[in-house]
Design a protein around this motif. Structure first.
Motif: not given
Length: 284
Positions: A127-156
């Motif tokens: 964790v790098l920032k406080p999590l209490d501000s997150l609501c109905n939110t999914l993690g995302s990652e930016i792939l090498a080709n610049g595409e953004v996809c969702l990721n369930g590694a963090i979910m609120a």
């Protein structure tokens, strides 16, 4: 579970899962630092596991952390969801499917967030920032080709979120135990992108996801576990580190690739590991 989560001092609910079989119970310092990285000393952290002993985190309790190991009950977690039918056969598949622990984690995180609400994190997320501000939110990652996809590694998500009810339905309807990400990151991406317009299985992403995505960085390669050897690398990594702390809520160190990799002193990864640690010991 209810007694633990309803303590007055719980500022936020955080859920994790460890579903590896007893023969592979290999929690490392990396996993310890995941717990240490929480900004919220008043967070109530539940680790869902059949294999971790209840007193495993006693040293954390002595430091003031609120951590409980809970044996998951799928019948309770999935009750009144489309995935309830899986609870009857799930345990029977344990020894038959090579990637079962991954699929099990994917199902547990959907069930526990739907039933209780809060934040789910993989046990190799820092964790790098406080999590209490997150609501109905999914993690995302930016792939090498610049595409953004969702990721369930963090979910609120809020309790009984419509999005999380849609996910078990998709899980049950399309379950495939041969693909690594099909029931995980790809599942939440499918549901988030899915809209038929018929009013039955459709939803508005801006309503259900709100902020929508929390950016993650993924460190599965060795470069940033090694201290920079020249000034150019030092400058580049300093700039990257600044961006990470300014822009990201969390970093994900894929433990299946980096569990035994020890970050060198002065490396970018070592800086991230110890930036916010509260316990800060070298032995789990």
């Amino acid at each position: 579970m209810d007694e633990f989560l309803h303590q007055e001092s719980c500022s936020i609910r955080v859920f994790m899962a460890w579903t590896m079989p007893p023969s592979q119970l290999s929690l490392t310092v990396h996993h310890q630092q995941t717990l240490e990285s929480h900004f919220h000393l008043n967070a109530c952290v539940v680790v869902l596991s059949d294999t971790i002993e209840n007193d495993f985190f006693n040293t954390f309790l002595q430091k003031g952390f609120k951590v409980a190991v809970v044996q998951p009950n799928l019948h309770e977690l999935l009750a009144n969801t489309p995935a309830d039918v899986l609870a009857n056969v799930w345990v029977q598949w344990w020894h038959k499917i090579p990637l079962f622990h991954l699929h099990n984690t994917n199902l547990l995180r959907l069930g526990v967030l739907y039933k209780y609400g809060g934040v789910y994190m993989d046990m190799d997320v820092i964790v790098l920032k406080p999590l209490d501000s997150l609501c109905n939110t999914l993690g995302s990652e930016i792939l090498a080709n610049g595409e953004v996809c969702l990721n369930g590694a963090i979910m609120a998500f809020n309790k009984c979120s419509p999005f999380l009810r849609q996910c078990p339905e998709e899980f049950t309807a399309t379950y495939n135990d041969t693909l690594l990400e099909w029931n995980g990151a790809e599942l939440v991406t499918r549901v988030a992108n899915f809209s038929t317009g018929n009013g039955v299985r459709s939803f508005q992403k801006q309503v259900l996801l709100r902020e929508g995505k929390v950016r993650l960085s993924f460190f599965s390669f060795s470069r940033y576990f090694v201290a920079p050897t020249d000034k150019q690398q030092q400058v580049e990594e300093k700039e990257l580190l600044t961006r990470i702390f300014e822009e990201l809520f969390a970093t994900h160190f894929w433990s299946r690739l980096t569990a035994v990799v020890v970050p060198e002193k002065g490396s970018l990864v070592e800086t991230i590991f110890y930036q916010y640690c509260l316990h800060c010991t070298d032995i789990l």
